[in-house]
Structure formats: structure tokens, C-alpha cells
Design a protein around this motif. Sequence first.
Motif, mmCIF file in Angstrom:
data_model
loop_
_atom_site.group_PDB
_atom_site.id
_atom_site.type_symbol
_atom_site.label_atom_id
_atom_site.label_comp_id
_atom_site.label_asym_id
_atom_site.label_seq_id
_atom_site.Cartn_x
_atom_site.Cartn_y
_atom_site.Cartn_z
ATOM 1 N N VAL A 63 109.230 118.887 40.562
ATOM 2 C CA VAL A 63 108.741 117.862 41.486
ATOM 3 C C VAL A 63 108.537 118.453 42.881
ATOM 4 O O VAL A 63 109.219 119.393 43.268
ATOM 5 N N TRP A 64 107.606 117.862 43.620
ATOM 6 C CA TRP A 64 107.358 118.338 44.989
ATOM 7 C C TRP A 64 108.376 117.767 45.965
ATOM 8 O O TRP A 64 108.608 118.330 47.039
ATOM 9 N N ALA A 65 108.949 116.627 45.642
ATOM 10 C CA ALA A 65 110.007 116.050 46.500
ATOM 11 C C ALA A 65 111.259 115.880 45.644
ATOM 12 O O ALA A 65 111.283 115.061 44.727
ATOM 13 N N SER A 66 112.267 116.658 45.926
ATOM 14 C CA SER A 66 113.514 116.602 45.164
ATOM 15 C C SER A 66 114.347 115.402 45.580
ATOM 16 O O SER A 66 114.053 114.746 46.598
ATOM 17 N N MET A 67 115.406 115.150 44.818
ATOM 18 C CA MET A 67 116.320 114.050 45.151
ATOM 19 C C MET A 67 116.895 114.287 46.552
ATOM 20 O O MET A 67 117.355 115.395 46.848
ATOM 21 N N GLY A 68 116.825 113.263 47.381
ATOM 22 C CA GLY A 68 117.261 113.403 48.775
ATOM 23 C C GLY A 68 116.086 113.602 49.717
ATOM 24 O O GLY A 68 116.231 113.516 50.929
ATOM 25 N N GLN A 69 114.873 113.890 49.155
ATOM 26 C CA GLN A 69 113.693 114.137 50.007
ATOM 27 C C GLN A 69 112.659 113.023 49.840
ATOM 28 O O GLN A 69 111.471 113.222 50.098
ATOM 29 N N GLU A 70 113.110 111.868 49.363
ATOM 30 C CA GLU A 70 112.189 110.771 49.048
ATOM 31 C C GLU A 70 111.311 110.399 50.246
ATOM 32 O O GLU A 70 110.128 110.081 50.080
ATOM 33 N N ALA A 71 111.867 110.458 51.455
ATOM 34 C CA ALA A 71 111.103 110.055 52.645
ATOM 35 C C ALA A 71 109.928 110.998 52.908
ATOM 36 O O ALA A 71 108.959 110.624 53.576
#
Length: 307
Positions: free
Chosen positions: A220-228
Motif C-alpha cells: 500500500v502507498w499509505a501504511s497504517m498510521g498514515q491514513e491522513a
Amino acid sequence: MSPRHFLTLQDCTPAELEHLIQRGMQLKKLRQQGIACEPLKGRVLGMIFEKSSTRTRVSFEAGMFQLGGSALFLSPRDTQLGRGEPLADSAIVMSSMLDAIMIRTFAHSTLTEFAAHSSAPIINGLSDDHHPCQLLADMQTYRELRGCIKDKTVVWFGDGNNMCSSYIEAAVQYGFNLVVSCPEGFDPDAELMRWAGSRAQIIRDPKQAVQGAHVISTDVWASMGQEAEAQARIKQFAGYQVTRELLDLADPQVLFLHCLPAHRGEEISHDLLEDPRSGVWTQAENRLHAQKALLEFLIKPSLVSND
Ligand code: CP
Ligand code: NVA
């Protein structure tokens, strides 16, 4: 004596990692044949999850049961960890009752601090910096589907994240050459890249990067914790989507791997997981077998019965 922990791939020797591949494949065969293998009777694994999970939770919990033991799901929301009990105190107490503890967390330092005070083995079920259990499954998958990975070329696409760091360590530990193809600003850990020396390099151009690739892997391009950051990242990673056309430029025997969950239409094209060159379902199942081998390796043989 302090216990063996598995926080990164550097915690095992190449010979031990080879043993885990062999044993993972054996345990898989036994399960397929319906033969029980229960060396961990009476043993209990604690599983602390600070982040969501499907594969890691199911594979560790099912794996412990299949080995004759059991597993406890421990959410920080329900334990005193979520109310600020110090990690060191929690580690001393939990490890006095459990035979091993798997932790999925944010800061990697949570794992190292917990391990420093634990009398039981600590297993990294993913941190912001590493995901070594996934690599055990990935390496077993390549062995099963293609053979020995030594001196082959693996291309990592997208974010220089926790999975990428574990691929860098794997390059050294399993002896393959790693190409990281990422946009500027998302480079992998510079210290790890230096540590890997000639085993790892960055090639930004995706078409150039896949030349001769035996494995192509992404995340994924946005990992868990980088949702914003997710929306911004879709723009920043444009051009790094893995497609069938990109696989066509690699070695004819290329294997596509993805740790999952996947975002179709972002890091992979909609049709990629159905491509015959994709090994992702075997890879996901191998989390179970590879981690059973790891649990057996880390947890001492069963207690002698005194019935
Ligand atoms: N690949 C992986 O670790 O999946 P989960 O987040 O579902 O555990
Ligand atoms: N890099 C991803 C891996 C998920 C298994 C994350 O940390 O969310």
C-alpha cells in the motif's frame, strides 16, 4: 538466560532462516495430509495488537492451536497497557505467564523495550519499521513456486516503508539482489541501505527497474498510521502502479508478491492479482506455515506431563 526474540530478520542467521523455510514447507505438507503435529501442547502465545490485522492475527492464532497450544488476543484497549502501565512492567508480568508474545505496534522501540524486559520470546508482528514475519512467508513462497532465491533479482515498488526495510534485510540474509523503485521523498532507510551494500540499490525509473526481475513486490502507498496522507500519496506515487504490462518487461518467470491488503487501482492494477504470475494467495496462506515453524523454533519443547 535471555530468550531468543524475532524483531527483525537480523535476529536469525541465514542457516536458521533456511531451516524455517524447510520446516514451514514440512508443516504445510503435514497439514495438507491431515497429520497432526502438536509440539506446543500447553503453550500459550500472547498477541498484542495496537493496529488492525487479518492475516497476522488469523495465522498466529490458528497456528498456535494447530501446534497444540493456544493464543490470547490482547487489545491495548482492554489491558492496562492502554491505561499507561509501563511497557517494562507489562513485559515482566505477561512473560511470566506466557510462552511467547507477538506484538503489532507503531514505534519499533516498543518492541525492543518490551523484549528487553521479557523472559519469553518476543515476535514482531509488524512495526512502523519492519515486518519480518511477512518475509518468512514471502521467501517460502518463492522457494515453493520458483526455487532458490539466491542471487536472483527482487524489485520493490512504491514506498520505502516497513516491508521495504524487511526486504533490504532479506536481500542480505537470503542472498538476493534488491532494486528499490520509489519516488523521491519515499526512499528506504538510508542506514539499512548502507548496511546492505551492493545487495541493494535504488532505480527510480520503473521500466528500467524491472529489467531481469525474478520477483516484483509492492505494498500500500499509505501504511497504517498514515491514513491522513492517503490522498496526497496517490498523487505522489503516480507512475509506480504495478501492472501486467510492467511484469511483461521482467524475467519471463517473474513472480508477483504483495503482503496484502491490496488497493486495486492504486499500487496495483485491477487485474493484477488474477494474473498467473501472481503468487499472493499462496503467499498469504504461507503466513500460517512459516510462522508455525517460527513458533516451534522460538518456544521450547513441551513440558513433561505430571498427570
Ligand atoms: N500482510 C499482513 O500483515 O496482513 P494483516 O495486516 O492483515 O495482518
Ligand atoms: N506497510 C503496511 C503493511 C501492512 C501489512 C502497513 O504497515 O500498514
